[in-house]
Write an enzyme that holds these catalytic residues in place. Structure first.
Site, short mmCIF file in Angstrom:
data_model
loop_
_atom_site.label_atom_id
_atom_site.label_comp_id
_atom_site.label_asym_id
_atom_site.label_seq_id
_atom_site.Cartn_x
_atom_site.Cartn_y
_atom_site.Cartn_z
N ASP A 25 -40.73 2.30 -29.08
CA ASP A 25 -39.67 1.24 -28.96
C ASP A 25 -38.74 1.05 -29.91
O ASP A 25 -38.83 1.66 -31.01
CB ASP A 25 -40.87 -0.16 -29.01
CG ASP A 25 -40.08 -1.16 -28.49
OD1 ASP A 25 -39.11 -1.11 -27.64
OD2 ASP A 25 -40.63 -2.43 -28.63
N HIS A 42 -31.43 6.13 -26.45
CA HIS A 42 -32.70 6.91 -25.60
C HIS A 42 -32.45 8.57 -26.21
O HIS A 42 -33.57 9.28 -26.22
CB HIS A 42 -32.55 6.74 -24.27
CG HIS A 42 -32.77 5.39 -23.95
ND1 HIS A 42 -34.00 4.67 -24.39
CD2 HIS A 42 -32.40 4.33 -23.07
CE1 HIS A 42 -34.08 3.28 -23.90
NE2 HIS A 42 -32.81 3.34 -23.07
N SER A 70 -41.98 2.63 -18.21
CA SER A 70 -42.91 1.72 -17.53
C SER A 70 -42.56 1.14 -16.08
O SER A 70 -41.29 1.18 -15.93
CB SER A 70 -43.45 0.49 -18.45
OG SER A 70 -42.02 -0.44 -18.38
N TRP A 74 -37.97 -0.51 -14.35
CA TRP A 74 -37.17 -0.84 -13.33
C TRP A 74 -36.44 -2.09 -13.35
O TRP A 74 -35.29 -2.08 -12.78
CB TRP A 74 -38.03 -0.88 -11.92
CG TRP A 74 -38.48 0.58 -11.75
CD1 TRP A 74 -40.10 0.77 -11.94
CD2 TRP A 74 -38.20 1.73 -11.17
NE1 TRP A 74 -40.66 1.96 -11.51
CE2 TRP A 74 -39.29 2.96 -10.94
CE3 TRP A 74 -36.90 2.31 -11.16
CZ2 TRP A 74 -39.08 3.97 -10.53
CZ3 TRP A 74 -36.80 3.66 -10.62
CH2 TRP A 74 -37.97 4.38 -10.29
N ARG A 76 -34.51 -2.91 -15.73
CA ARG A 76 -33.38 -2.79 -16.69
C ARG A 76 -32.12 -2.44 -15.56
O ARG A 76 -32.11 -2.31 -14.29
CB ARG A 76 -33.43 -1.57 -17.52
CG ARG A 76 -34.69 -2.06 -18.41
CD ARG A 76 -34.81 -1.04 -19.51
NE ARG A 76 -35.87 -1.38 -20.58
CZ ARG A 76 -35.98 -1.03 -21.72
NH1 ARG A 76 -35.02 -0.12 -21.97
NH2 ARG A 76 -36.77 -1.90 -22.45
N LEU A 136 -51.94 21.86 -26.89
CA LEU A 136 -51.86 20.34 -26.85
C LEU A 136 -51.99 19.87 -25.45
O LEU A 136 -51.15 20.41 -24.65
CB LEU A 136 -50.50 20.21 -27.63
CG LEU A 136 -50.20 18.54 -27.96
CD1 LEU A 136 -51.10 17.72 -28.61
CD2 LEU A 136 -48.66 18.49 -28.24
N ARG A 194 -47.59 -5.41 -29.77
CA ARG A 194 -48.25 -5.65 -28.41
C ARG A 194 -48.34 -4.36 -27.89
O ARG A 194 -47.84 -3.34 -28.17
CB ARG A 194 -47.65 -6.59 -27.52
CG ARG A 194 -46.00 -6.47 -27.20
CD ARG A 194 -45.49 -7.26 -26.29
NE ARG A 194 -44.13 -7.12 -26.43
CZ ARG A 194 -43.14 -7.42 -27.16
NH1 ARG A 194 -43.57 -8.60 -28.24
NH2 ARG A 194 -41.99 -7.33 -27.08
C1 FPP Z 1 -38.06 1.61 -25.34
O1 FPP Z 1 -36.88 1.31 -26.27
C2 FPP Z 1 -37.94 3.03 -25.16
C3 FPP Z 1 -37.51 3.31 -23.64
C4 FPP Z 1 -38.00 2.49 -22.58
C5 FPP Z 1 -37.45 4.71 -23.41
C6 FPP Z 1 -37.95 5.99 -24.14
C7 FPP Z 1 -37.65 7.09 -23.76
C8 FPP Z 1 -37.26 8.14 -24.50
C9 FPP Z 1 -37.42 8.27 -26.11
C10 FPP Z 1 -36.94 9.34 -23.92
C11 FPP Z 1 -38.25 10.20 -23.42
C12 FPP Z 1 -38.11 11.63 -23.34
C13 FPP Z 1 -38.71 12.54 -22.78
C14 FPP Z 1 -38.95 13.92 -23.21
C15 FPP Z 1 -39.76 12.06 -21.84
P1 FPP Z 1 -36.02 0.12 -25.92
O2 FPP Z 1 -35.10 0.49 -25.07
O3 FPP Z 1 -36.87 -1.00 -25.21
O4 FPP Z 1 -35.74 -0.56 -27.13
P2 FPP Z 1 -35.27 -2.09 -27.64
O5 FPP Z 1 -36.68 -2.82 -27.40
O6 FPP Z 1 -34.58 -1.85 -28.80
O7 FPP Z 1 -34.11 -2.57 -26.75
#
Ligand code: FPP
Length: 241
Positions: A25, A42, A70, A74, A76, A136, A194
Protein backbone atom coordinates in the site's frame (compact mmCIF):
# COMPACT_ATOMS: atom_id res chain seq x y z
CA UNK A 1 28.78 -7.06 3.93
CA UNK A 2 25.51 -5.30 3.15
CA UNK A 3 22.87 -4.62 5.80
CA UNK A 4 20.64 -7.16 4.05
CA UNK A 5 23.33 -9.87 4.29
CA UNK A 6 24.03 -9.00 7.94
CA UNK A 7 20.34 -9.28 8.85
CA UNK A 8 19.84 -12.42 6.75
CA UNK A 9 22.53 -14.14 8.84
CA UNK A 10 20.42 -13.44 11.93
CA UNK A 11 17.42 -15.34 10.55
CA UNK A 12 16.65 -18.61 12.28
CA UNK A 13 16.07 -21.18 9.48
CA UNK A 14 13.93 -23.29 11.83
CA UNK A 15 11.54 -20.37 12.36
CA UNK A 16 11.14 -19.24 8.76
CA UNK A 17 7.55 -18.36 7.90
CA UNK A 18 6.13 -20.92 5.47
CA UNK A 19 4.28 -18.20 3.62
CA UNK A 20 4.45 -14.39 3.68
CA UNK A 21 1.66 -12.21 2.32
CA UNK A 22 2.19 -8.56 1.44
CA UNK A 23 -0.37 -5.76 1.14
CA UNK A 24 1.62 -3.29 -0.94
CA UNK A 25 0.00 0.00 0.00
CA UNK A 26 0.99 3.61 -0.50
CA UNK A 27 1.87 3.89 -4.20
CA UNK A 28 -0.64 6.72 -4.67
CA UNK A 29 0.69 8.68 -1.68
CA UNK A 30 4.25 8.15 -2.84
CA UNK A 31 3.30 9.55 -6.25
CA UNK A 32 1.67 12.56 -4.60
CA UNK A 33 4.76 13.19 -2.47
CA UNK A 34 6.92 13.09 -5.59
CA UNK A 35 4.50 15.21 -7.65
CA UNK A 36 4.04 12.47 -10.28
CA UNK A 37 1.05 10.54 -11.66
CA UNK A 38 -0.40 7.70 -9.58
CA UNK A 39 0.75 5.22 -12.23
CA UNK A 40 4.34 6.30 -11.70
CA UNK A 41 3.88 5.24 -8.08
CA UNK A 42 2.72 1.81 -9.24
CA UNK A 43 5.69 1.60 -11.62
CA UNK A 44 8.08 2.31 -8.76
CA UNK A 45 6.13 -0.24 -6.70
CA UNK A 46 6.72 -2.82 -9.39
CA UNK A 47 10.49 -2.39 -9.04
CA UNK A 48 10.11 -3.10 -5.34
CA UNK A 49 8.10 -6.25 -6.11
CA UNK A 50 10.94 -7.44 -8.29
CA UNK A 51 13.50 -6.85 -5.55
CA UNK A 52 11.37 -8.52 -2.87
CA UNK A 53 10.88 -11.61 -5.07
CA UNK A 54 14.66 -11.87 -5.53
CA UNK A 55 15.22 -11.26 -1.80
CA UNK A 56 12.65 -13.97 -0.95
CA UNK A 57 14.58 -16.39 -3.10
CA UNK A 58 17.87 -15.25 -1.51
CA UNK A 59 16.65 -15.91 2.04
CA UNK A 60 15.10 -19.25 1.10
CA UNK A 61 11.46 -18.28 1.59
CA UNK A 62 9.16 -20.93 0.14
CA UNK A 63 5.99 -18.96 -0.54
CA UNK A 64 5.19 -15.28 -1.15
CA UNK A 65 1.84 -13.71 -2.04
CA UNK A 66 1.44 -10.09 -3.11
CA UNK A 67 -1.86 -8.20 -3.25
CA UNK A 68 -1.60 -6.67 -6.72
CA UNK A 69 -5.22 -5.87 -7.60
CA UNK A 70 -8.27 -6.27 -5.43
CA UNK A 71 -11.87 -6.77 -6.50
CA UNK A 72 -12.45 -3.30 -4.98
CA UNK A 73 -9.74 -1.73 -7.17
CA UNK A 74 -12.18 -1.77 -10.15
CA UNK A 75 -13.73 1.30 -8.49
CA UNK A 76 -10.67 3.40 -9.39
CA UNK A 77 -10.56 5.62 -12.48
CA UNK A 78 -10.58 3.83 -15.85
CA UNK A 79 -7.13 5.24 -16.50
CA UNK A 80 -5.69 3.75 -13.30
CA UNK A 81 -7.47 0.39 -13.74
CA UNK A 82 -6.22 0.06 -17.33
CA UNK A 83 -2.76 1.07 -16.20
CA UNK A 84 -2.68 -1.51 -13.41
CA UNK A 85 -3.89 -4.31 -15.71
CA UNK A 86 -1.27 -3.38 -18.30
CA UNK A 87 1.48 -3.02 -15.72
CA UNK A 88 0.76 -6.44 -14.29
CA UNK A 89 0.75 -8.18 -17.66
CA UNK A 90 3.86 -6.38 -18.93
CA UNK A 91 5.74 -7.12 -15.71
CA UNK A 92 4.99 -10.79 -15.91
CA UNK A 93 5.69 -11.02 -19.64
CA UNK A 94 9.05 -9.30 -19.32
CA UNK A 95 10.14 -11.26 -16.24
CA UNK A 96 8.65 -14.68 -16.94
CA UNK A 97 11.82 -16.19 -18.44
CA UNK A 98 13.90 -15.00 -15.51
CA UNK A 99 11.31 -16.23 -13.00
CA UNK A 100 11.15 -19.58 -14.78
CA UNK A 101 14.97 -19.73 -15.00
CA UNK A 102 15.11 -19.25 -11.23
CA UNK A 103 12.75 -22.20 -10.71
CA UNK A 104 10.00 -19.88 -9.38
CA UNK A 105 6.40 -21.06 -9.63
CA UNK A 106 4.03 -18.23 -10.52
CA UNK A 107 0.38 -18.53 -9.67
CA UNK A 108 -2.55 -16.13 -9.79
CA UNK A 109 -5.03 -16.04 -6.94
CA UNK A 110 -8.28 -14.36 -7.87
CA UNK A 111 -11.60 -14.43 -9.59
CA UNK A 112 -11.93 -14.88 -13.33
CA UNK A 113 -15.03 -12.68 -13.46
CA UNK A 114 -14.63 -9.28 -15.20
CA UNK A 115 -11.29 -10.24 -16.73
CA UNK A 116 -10.89 -10.10 -20.48
CA UNK A 117 -10.60 -13.72 -21.83
CA UNK A 118 -7.34 -12.83 -23.58
CA UNK A 119 -5.94 -11.56 -20.29
CA UNK A 120 -7.05 -14.72 -18.53
CA UNK A 121 -5.44 -16.83 -21.23
CA UNK A 122 -2.11 -15.07 -20.70
CA UNK A 123 -2.34 -15.57 -16.94
CA UNK A 124 -2.98 -19.28 -17.49
CA UNK A 125 0.01 -19.54 -19.83
CA UNK A 126 2.30 -18.11 -17.15
CA UNK A 127 0.98 -20.52 -14.51
CA UNK A 128 1.27 -23.48 -16.86
CA UNK A 129 4.83 -22.63 -17.89
CA UNK A 130 6.10 -22.45 -14.29
CA UNK A 131 3.77 -25.02 -12.70
CA UNK A 132 6.40 -27.74 -12.24
CA UNK A 133 9.00 -25.39 -10.74
CA UNK A 134 10.03 -26.35 -7.23
CA UNK A 135 11.54 -23.09 -5.92
CA UNK A 136 9.74 -20.07 -4.47
CA UNK A 137 5.97 -20.12 -4.94
CA UNK A 138 5.20 -16.58 -6.05
CA UNK A 139 1.47 -15.85 -5.93
CA UNK A 140 -0.08 -12.75 -7.38
CA UNK A 141 -3.44 -11.93 -5.82
CA UNK A 142 -5.10 -10.34 -8.80
CA UNK A 143 -8.79 -9.48 -9.11
CA UNK A 144 -8.73 -10.93 -5.61
CA UNK A 145 -11.23 -10.48 -2.79
CA UNK A 146 -11.23 -12.69 0.30
CA UNK A 147 -15.00 -12.70 0.70
CA UNK A 148 -15.54 -13.47 -2.98
CA UNK A 149 -13.00 -16.30 -2.70
CA UNK A 150 -15.01 -17.90 0.12
CA UNK A 151 -18.33 -17.41 -1.69
CA UNK A 152 -16.94 -18.96 -4.89
CA UNK A 153 -15.54 -21.89 -2.89
CA UNK A 154 -18.87 -22.56 -1.15
CA UNK A 155 -20.79 -22.32 -4.44
CA UNK A 156 -18.42 -24.80 -6.05
CA UNK A 157 -18.86 -27.28 -3.20
CA UNK A 158 -22.66 -26.93 -3.32
CA UNK A 159 -22.76 -27.50 -7.07
CA UNK A 160 -20.36 -30.47 -6.86
CA UNK A 161 -22.11 -32.13 -3.90
CA UNK A 162 -25.58 -30.71 -3.31
CA UNK A 163 -26.86 -31.01 0.28
CA UNK A 164 -23.44 -31.89 1.70
CA UNK A 165 -22.35 -30.85 5.19
CA UNK A 166 -19.61 -28.26 4.52
CA UNK A 167 -16.36 -28.60 6.48
CA UNK A 168 -13.35 -26.29 6.91
CA UNK A 169 -11.21 -28.71 4.89
CA UNK A 170 -13.68 -28.62 2.01
CA UNK A 171 -13.60 -24.82 1.94
CA UNK A 172 -9.79 -24.69 2.14
CA UNK A 173 -9.66 -27.18 -0.75
CA UNK A 174 -11.79 -24.95 -2.96
CA UNK A 175 -10.04 -21.64 -2.33
CA UNK A 176 -7.81 -20.07 -5.00
CA UNK A 177 -4.95 -20.83 -2.59
CA UNK A 178 -5.66 -24.57 -2.54
CA UNK A 179 -2.51 -26.48 -1.60
CA UNK A 180 -0.63 -23.46 -0.24
CA UNK A 181 0.16 -23.14 3.47
CA UNK A 182 -1.69 -20.38 5.32
CA UNK A 183 0.38 -17.20 5.59
CA UNK A 184 2.34 -17.10 8.85
CA UNK A 185 3.10 -13.44 8.35
CA UNK A 186 1.24 -10.62 6.61
CA UNK A 187 3.06 -7.34 5.98
CA UNK A 188 1.23 -4.11 5.20
CA UNK A 189 2.97 -0.91 4.23
CA UNK A 190 1.90 2.75 4.38
CA UNK A 191 0.63 2.89 7.96
CA UNK A 192 -2.87 1.49 7.34
CA UNK A 193 -3.81 -1.09 9.97
CA UNK A 194 -6.27 -3.41 8.24
CA UNK A 195 -6.49 -6.48 6.02
CA UNK A 196 -8.70 -4.98 3.29
CA UNK A 197 -10.22 -8.30 2.18
CA UNK A 198 -6.80 -9.99 1.76
CA UNK A 199 -6.58 -13.75 2.46
CA UNK A 200 -9.44 -13.54 4.97
CA UNK A 201 -9.87 -17.28 5.45
CA UNK A 202 -6.16 -18.05 5.38
CA UNK A 203 -5.13 -15.27 7.81
CA UNK A 204 -7.00 -16.68 10.83
CA UNK A 205 -3.71 -17.12 12.74
CA UNK A 206 -1.36 -14.93 10.72
CA UNK A 207 0.99 -12.59 12.51
CA UNK A 208 0.55 -9.03 11.25
CA UNK A 209 3.41 -6.59 10.71
CA UNK A 210 2.78 -2.98 9.82
CA UNK A 211 5.11 -0.22 8.73
CA UNK A 212 4.44 3.41 7.87
CA UNK A 213 6.90 3.12 4.95
CA UNK A 214 5.12 3.55 1.61
CA UNK A 215 5.43 0.53 -0.70
CA UNK A 216 7.71 2.23 -3.28
CA UNK A 217 10.16 3.01 -0.42
CA UNK A 218 10.02 -0.50 1.07
CA UNK A 219 13.33 -2.36 0.86
CA UNK A 220 14.66 -5.89 1.25
CA UNK A 221 16.13 -4.74 4.59
CA UNK A 222 12.60 -3.84 5.79
CA UNK A 223 11.48 -7.24 4.55
CA UNK A 224 14.08 -9.17 6.57
CA UNK A 225 13.38 -6.95 9.59
CA UNK A 226 9.70 -7.96 9.37
CA UNK A 227 10.68 -11.63 9.33
CA UNK A 228 13.12 -11.18 12.23
CA UNK A 229 10.33 -9.54 14.22
CA UNK A 230 8.02 -12.42 13.31
CA UNK A 231 10.62 -14.90 14.58
CA UNK A 232 10.49 -13.27 18.04
CA UNK A 233 6.73 -13.71 18.39
CA UNK A 234 5.13 -16.29 20.60
CA UNK A 235 2.47 -17.98 18.51
CA UNK A 236 -0.27 -19.69 20.47
CA UNK A 237 -2.92 -20.68 17.91
CA UNK A 238 -5.53 -20.33 20.64
CA UNK A 239 -3.73 -22.58 23.17
CA UNK A 240 -2.05 -21.51 26.41
CA UNK A 241 1.74 -21.35 26.05
C1 FPP B 1 -1.85 0.14 -3.41
O1 FPP B 1 -1.40 1.47 -3.36
C2 FPP B 1 -1.27 -0.56 -4.55
C3 FPP B 1 -1.97 -1.15 -5.57
C4 FPP B 1 -3.44 -1.17 -5.62
C5 FPP B 1 -1.32 -1.78 -6.73
C6 FPP B 1 -0.02 -2.43 -6.45
C7 FPP B 1 0.59 -2.89 -7.72
C8 FPP B 1 1.92 -2.94 -7.95
C9 FPP B 1 2.92 -2.54 -6.94
C10 FPP B 1 2.44 -3.44 -9.26
C11 FPP B 1 2.31 -4.95 -9.27
C12 FPP B 1 3.33 -5.58 -10.06
C13 FPP B 1 3.34 -6.92 -10.37
C14 FPP B 1 4.59 -7.53 -10.86
C15 FPP B 1 2.18 -7.79 -10.22
P1 FPP B 1 -2.48 2.62 -3.50
O2 FPP B 1 -2.62 2.97 -4.93
O3 FPP B 1 -3.76 2.21 -2.83
O4 FPP B 1 -1.79 3.78 -2.68
P2 FPP B 1 -2.52 4.94 -1.84
O5 FPP B 1 -3.28 4.25 -0.75
O6 FPP B 1 -1.37 5.75 -1.33
O7 FPP B 1 -3.39 5.69 -2.80
Amino acid sequence: MTEFERLTKQLDPKKMPQHVGIIMDGNGRWAKQHLVQRLSGHLKGREVVRDIVVASDDIGLKCLTIYAFSTENWRRSTLEVKGLLKLNMESIKSNIDELHGNNIQVRYLGSKTRLDPDYERKMNEVCKKTWKNTGLKFNIAFNYGGRQEIVEAVNEIVSESPGTQITEEMIADHLYSKGLPDPDLIIRTSGELRLSNFLLWQSAYSELWFTSTLWPDFTRVDFVNAILDFQKRNRKFGAVK
